[in-house]
Design a protein around this motif. Structure first.
Motif, PDB file in Angstrom:
ATOM      1  N   ALA A 109      75.248  71.058-144.406  1.00 44.25           N
ATOM      2  CA  ALA A 109      76.049  70.562-145.608  1.00 44.25           C
ATOM      3  C   ALA A 109      77.739  70.129-145.130  1.00 44.25           C
ATOM      4  CB  ALA A 109      77.223  71.475-146.918  1.00 44.25           C
ATOM      5  N   ALA A 110      78.503  70.986-143.526  1.00 41.49           N
ATOM      6  CA  ALA A 110      79.108  70.991-142.569  1.00 41.49           C
ATOM      7  C   ALA A 110      79.330  69.144-141.889  1.00 41.49           C
ATOM      8  CB  ALA A 110      79.205  72.610-141.876  1.00 41.49           C
ATOM      9  N   ILE A 111      77.479  68.750-141.721  1.00 43.81           N
ATOM     10  CA  ILE A 111      77.546  67.527-141.008  1.00 43.81           C
ATOM     11  C   ILE A 111      77.673  66.397-141.569  1.00 43.81           C
ATOM     12  CG2 ILE A 111      75.885  66.447-139.272  1.00 43.81           C
ATOM     13  CD1 ILE A 111      76.403  69.359-138.635  1.00 43.81           C
ATOM     14  N   ASP A 112      78.718  66.070-141.214  1.00 41.86           N
ATOM     15  CA  ASP A 112      79.358  64.090-142.096  1.00 41.86           C
ATOM     16  C   ASP A 112      77.626  63.222-141.792  1.00 41.86           C
ATOM     17  OD1 ASP A 112      81.373  64.921-142.947  1.00 41.86           O
ATOM     18  OD2 ASP A 112      82.342  64.938-140.560  1.00 41.86           O
ATOM     19  N   PHE A 113      77.305  62.752-140.363  1.00 39.49           N
ATOM     20  CA  PHE A 113      76.028  62.436-140.393  1.00 39.49           C
ATOM     21  C   PHE A 113      75.598  62.500-138.800  1.00 39.49           C
ATOM     22  CE2 PHE A 113      79.635  61.553-137.147  1.00 39.49           C
ATOM     23  CZ  PHE A 113      79.522  61.023-136.464  1.00 39.49           C
ATOM     24  N   ILE A 114      74.153  62.306-139.133  1.00 38.64           N
ATOM     25  CA  ILE A 114      73.432  62.278-137.790  1.00 38.64           C
ATOM     26  C   ILE A 114      73.320  60.552-137.177  1.00 38.64           C
ATOM     27  CG2 ILE A 114      70.932  61.822-137.673  1.00 38.64           C
ATOM     28  CD1 ILE A 114      70.789  64.393-139.560  1.00 38.64           C
ATOM     29  N   ALA A 115      73.558  60.844-135.917  1.00 40.26           N
ATOM     30  CA  ALA A 115      72.749  59.163-135.248  1.00 40.26           C
ATOM     31  C   ALA A 115      71.570  58.626-134.732  1.00 40.26           C
ATOM     32  CB  ALA A 115      74.458  58.480-134.618  1.00 40.26           C
ATOM     33  N   SER A 116      70.311  58.656-135.307  1.00 43.74           N
ATOM     34  CA  SER A 116      69.356  58.734-134.212  1.00 43.74           C
ATOM     35  C   SER A 116      69.007  57.310-133.445  1.00 43.74           C
ATOM     36  CB  SER A 116      68.636  58.653-135.296  1.00 43.74           C
ATOM     37  OG  SER A 116      66.911  58.760-135.154  1.00 43.74           O
ATOM     38  N   HIS A 117      68.193  57.546-132.548  1.00 44.88           N
ATOM     39  CA  HIS A 117      67.788  56.476-132.136  1.00 44.88           C
ATOM     40  C   HIS A 117      66.475  56.048-132.182  1.00 44.88           C
ATOM     41  CE1 HIS A 117      65.400  54.861-128.001  1.00 44.88           C
ATOM     42  NE2 HIS A 117      66.893  53.672-128.335  1.00 44.88           N
ATOM     43  N   GLY A 118      65.879  56.806-132.570  1.00 47.20           N
ATOM     44  CA  GLY A 118      63.814  57.016-132.758  1.00 47.20           C
ATOM     45  C   GLY A 118      64.070  56.750-131.779  1.00 47.20           C
ATOM     46  N   GLN A 119      62.629  56.766-131.376  1.00 44.50           N
ATOM     47  CA  GLN A 119      61.281  56.404-130.928  1.00 44.50           C
ATOM     48  C   GLN A 119      60.978  55.471-130.311  1.00 44.50           C
ATOM     49  OE1 GLN A 119      60.596  59.153-128.821  1.00 44.50           O
ATOM     50  NE2 GLN A 119      60.105  57.911-127.785  1.00 44.50           N
ATOM     51  N   THR A 120      61.651  54.989-129.088  1.00 40.62           N
ATOM     52  CA  THR A 120      61.198  53.310-128.718  1.00 40.62           C
ATOM     53  C   THR A 120      59.227  52.983-128.317  1.00 40.62           C
ATOM     54  OG1 THR A 120      62.993  52.826-127.577  1.00 40.62           O
ATOM     55  CG2 THR A 120      61.348  51.669-126.573  1.00 40.62           C
ATOM     56  N   ILE A 121      58.716  52.360-128.891  1.00 37.84           N
ATOM     57  CA  ILE A 121      57.416  52.295-129.069  1.00 37.84           C
ATOM     58  C   ILE A 121      57.468  50.466-128.309  1.00 37.84           C
ATOM     59  CG2 ILE A 121      56.700  53.262-130.110  1.00 37.84           C
ATOM     60  CD1 ILE A 121      56.146  50.882-132.233  1.00 37.84           C
ATOM     61  N   TYR A 122      58.515  49.946-127.627  1.00 36.85           N
ATOM     62  CA  TYR A 122      57.857  48.928-127.459  1.00 36.85           C
ATOM     63  C   TYR A 122      59.061  48.028-126.968  1.00 36.85           C
ATOM     64  CZ  TYR A 122      55.200  44.980-125.118  1.00 36.85           C
ATOM     65  OH  TYR A 122      54.126  44.181-124.018  1.00 36.85           O
ATOM     66  N   HIS A 123      59.726  47.527-125.974  1.00 37.28           N
ATOM     67  CA  HIS A 123      60.572  46.599-125.680  1.00 37.28           C
ATOM     68  C   HIS A 123      60.283  45.045-125.136  1.00 37.28           C
ATOM     69  CE1 HIS A 123      65.035  45.835-124.460  1.00 37.28           C
ATOM     70  NE2 HIS A 123      64.599  45.834-123.804  1.00 37.28           N
ATOM     71  N   ALA A 124      61.202  44.346-125.587  1.00 39.72           N
ATOM     72  CA  ALA A 124      60.497  42.592-125.391  1.00 39.72           C
ATOM     73  C   ALA A 124      61.339  41.830-125.130  1.00 39.72           C
ATOM     74  CB  ALA A 124      59.346  42.951-126.059  1.00 39.72           C
ATOM     75  N   PRO A 125      61.872  41.411-124.139  1.00 41.02           N
ATOM     76  CA  PRO A 125      63.096  40.689-124.005  1.00 41.02           C
ATOM     77  C   PRO A 125      61.988  39.082-123.458  1.00 41.02           C
ATOM     78  CG  PRO A 125      62.583  42.137-121.845  1.00 41.02           C
ATOM     79  CD  PRO A 125      62.402  42.573-123.246  1.00 41.02           C
ATOM     80  N   LYS A 126      62.990  38.492-124.062  1.00 42.98           N
ATOM     81  CA  LYS A 126      62.283  37.137-124.105  1.00 42.98           C
ATOM     82  C   LYS A 126      62.048  37.129-122.145  1.00 42.98           C
ATOM     83  CE  LYS A 126      64.248  33.605-125.918  1.00 42.98           C
ATOM     84  NZ  LYS A 126      65.689  32.449-125.904  1.00 42.98           N
ATOM     85  N   ARG A 127      62.724  37.814-121.118  1.00 42.22           N
ATOM     86  CA  ARG A 127      62.258  37.274-119.900  1.00 42.22           C
ATOM     87  C   ARG A 127      60.836  37.578-120.200  1.00 42.22           C
ATOM     88  NH1 ARG A 127      64.521  40.732-117.572  1.00 42.22           N
ATOM     89  NH2 ARG A 127      65.869  41.877-118.496  1.00 42.22           N
ATOM     90  N   LEU A 128      60.431  38.682-120.158  1.00 41.53           N
ATOM     91  CA  LEU A 128      59.692  39.312-120.192  1.00 41.53           C
ATOM     92  C   LEU A 128      58.391  39.368-120.892  1.00 41.53           C
ATOM     93  CD1 LEU A 128      58.311  41.803-118.762  1.00 41.53           C
ATOM     94  CD2 LEU A 128      58.640  43.192-120.521  1.00 41.53           C
ATOM     95  N   HIS A 129      58.634  38.556-122.066  1.00 42.46           N
ATOM     96  CA  HIS A 129      57.530  38.032-122.840  1.00 42.46           C
ATOM     97  C   HIS A 129      57.075  37.013-123.251  1.00 42.46           C
ATOM     98  CE1 HIS A 129      60.291  36.194-126.305  1.00 42.46           C
ATOM     99  NE2 HIS A 129      60.229  37.062-126.331  1.00 42.46           N
ATOM    100  N   GLN A 130      58.162  36.157-122.721  1.00 36.46           N
ATOM    101  CA  GLN A 130      57.976  34.241-122.430  1.00 36.46           C
ATOM    102  C   GLN A 130      56.784  33.885-122.888  1.00 36.46           C
ATOM    103  OE1 GLN A 130      56.539  34.451-117.446  1.00 36.46           O
ATOM    104  NE2 GLN A 130      58.268  35.258-117.362  1.00 36.46           N
ATOM    105  N   ARG A 131      57.228  33.562-124.415  1.00 33.00           N
ATOM    106  CA  ARG A 131      56.842  33.511-125.568  1.00 33.00           C
ATOM    107  C   ARG A 131      57.540  31.971-126.508  1.00 33.00           C
ATOM    108  NH1 ARG A 131      52.931  37.305-128.948  1.00 33.00           N
ATOM    109  NH2 ARG A 131      52.140  34.933-129.944  1.00 33.00           N
ATOM    110  N   ALA A 132      57.198  31.476-126.433  1.00 29.97           N
ATOM    111  CA  ALA A 132      58.637  30.223-126.444  1.00 29.97           C
ATOM    112  C   ALA A 132      58.378  30.308-128.133  1.00 29.97           C
ATOM    113  CB  ALA A 132      57.673  28.567-126.846  1.00 29.97           C
TER     114      ALA A 132
END
Length: 397
Positions: A109-132
């Motif tokens: 109850a003394a904590i105002d918030f949690i900020a959670s990154h989560g667990q990355t399972i896949y990162h896909a920038p366009k430069r990498l996936h190159q799917r039109a």
């Protein structure tokens, strides 16, 4: 006037508080464990002041690592496993937060918030996936609603999606925290985090936001750790003990550095989707180094991490009196740090303890800071980076 419902009223009350107490959670690609940083914040934006109250890393059991690795950085994965892990990780991280609070003698109850990154399972920038037709994309699992209900604490999560919608690649988000906590007038600084992937933020001495650069630069610990697991049955090379027994194979090192990613303009992002065991095996095949000693392989991969970083800094950051501040697991890798100091001989290199920031806690602190900004900040324009507030709110009721 229609009154706010209970959740919105509580959210409003928290946002109005002069000092907020928040928890930042970081679970990286190395899958070492969950970093939990308990912080207090006053102000927001460039007026932010923070204090690290408590920090702990709770190691993950091997069984959990194996469950996540079934879907981690794979183009094809069991959809049921992804779905189940999304809920499971939210609950599990909630259990670990409650355990930490119990150990610290604190009430949720003394904590105002949690900020959670989560667990990355896949990162896909366009430069990498190159799917039109498909945009930049990334996925972090560990549902915020499950975490909020488990802990009974307001939870802010899934920060990376807004960054992508606004035109970014969803990483590295260290930019915003590094600018707010790490800038110093009159001093050219680089905040270099060597986690699974190495990323850095350049903070110019004149404070010109147009010169600020935040980018991934290559592999951090991910390849070293992968080879340690494969050939040494170890999670990582503790104190560079393996690397120091081997020798750097210069032919293999050149092959590892021979990839278009290193010539691409920054800012850019990457991940274990590119820098994987397959990447290592292909480089060995091309360079005729398949049969080198496994100790030499660890030495060479450690040199690869340091060389990719130093090459980027030398080529892209032309600043006098440069100070580099290290964080992440790589900051405790003597072999990597020594190679960096050798390559950047005219640069002062220290860890972020020099800034009053625990180098192991830095990433978790930065997500707690992003949570504080989501509650009471305003979008910050930093050069051509997306000026957005990130994070999705999950209520405990």
């Amino acid at each position: 006037m229609v009154p706010l419902n209970q959740n919105l009223q509580k959210l409003f009350n928290i946002a109005q508080k002069t000092t907020k107490t928040g928890i930042g959670l970081m679970s990286g690609t190395s899958l070492d464990g969950l970093d939990i940083a308990l912080c207090s914040f006053t102000g927001n934006g460039l007026q932010t002041r923070f204090k690290l109250l408590r920090f702990i890393t709770i190691p993950y059991p091997q069984s959990f690592k194996e469950e996540v690795q079934q879907v981690f950085a794979r183009r094809t994965a069991d959809l049921e496993q992804v779905t189940l892990l999304n809920a499971f990780i939210g609950n599990y991280h909630g259990e670990l937060v409650l355990k930490a609070l119990l150990d610290w003698g604190m009430d949720a109850a003394a904590i105002d918030f949690i900020a959670s990154h989560g667990q990355t399972i896949y990162h896909a920038p366009k430069r990498l996936h190159q799917r039109a037709g498909y945009p930049n994309a990334t996925m972090q699992i560990g549902d915020g609603d499950h975490l909020a209900v488990k802990t009974k604490i307001l939870t802010i999560s899934d920060f990376r999606q807004k960054h992508i919608v606004a035109g970014g690649e969803g990483a590295p988000l260290a930019l915003y925290g590094d600018v707010l906590l790490g800038s110093k007038a009159g001093e050219n600084r680089i905040l270099l985090n060597i986690g699974g992937i190495a990323n850095l933020t350049y903070l110019p001495a004149d404070g010109d936001s147009a010169k600020v650069l935040c980018t991934d630069v290559g592999p951090g610990n991910t390849l070293i750790d992968a080879v340690c697991r494969k050939y040494f049955n170890m999670d990582y090379d503790r104190d560079s003990a393996i690397a120091n027994r081997g020798e750097v194979n210069e032919i293999l090192l050149a092959a590892l550095l021979d990839h278009p990613f290193f010539a691409e303009r920054a800012p850019k992002t990457t991940g274990p989707e590119l820098f994987s065991m397959d990447y290592v095996l292909q480089a060995q095949a091309r360079s005729g180094t398949v049969d080198i000693a496994k100790e030499d392989l660890i030495s060479t991969l450690s040199a690869f991490t340091a060389t990719a970083i130093s090459n980027f800094i030398t080529a892209n950051i032309k600043a006098e009196g440069l100070n580099v501040f290290l964080s992440g697991g790589g900051a405790r890798n003597p072999f990597v740090v020594a190679r960096l100091k050798q390559a950047l001989a005219n640069t002062r290199i220290a860890d972020t303890n020099s800034l009053g920031i625990d180098p192991d806690a830095k990433e978790a602190i930065l997500f707690a800071l992003l949570g504080n900004e989501a509650l009471c900040g305003e979008p910050i324009a930093i050069g051509n980076n997306p000026a957005v507030l990130m994070g999705k709110f999950s209520f405990p009721l």
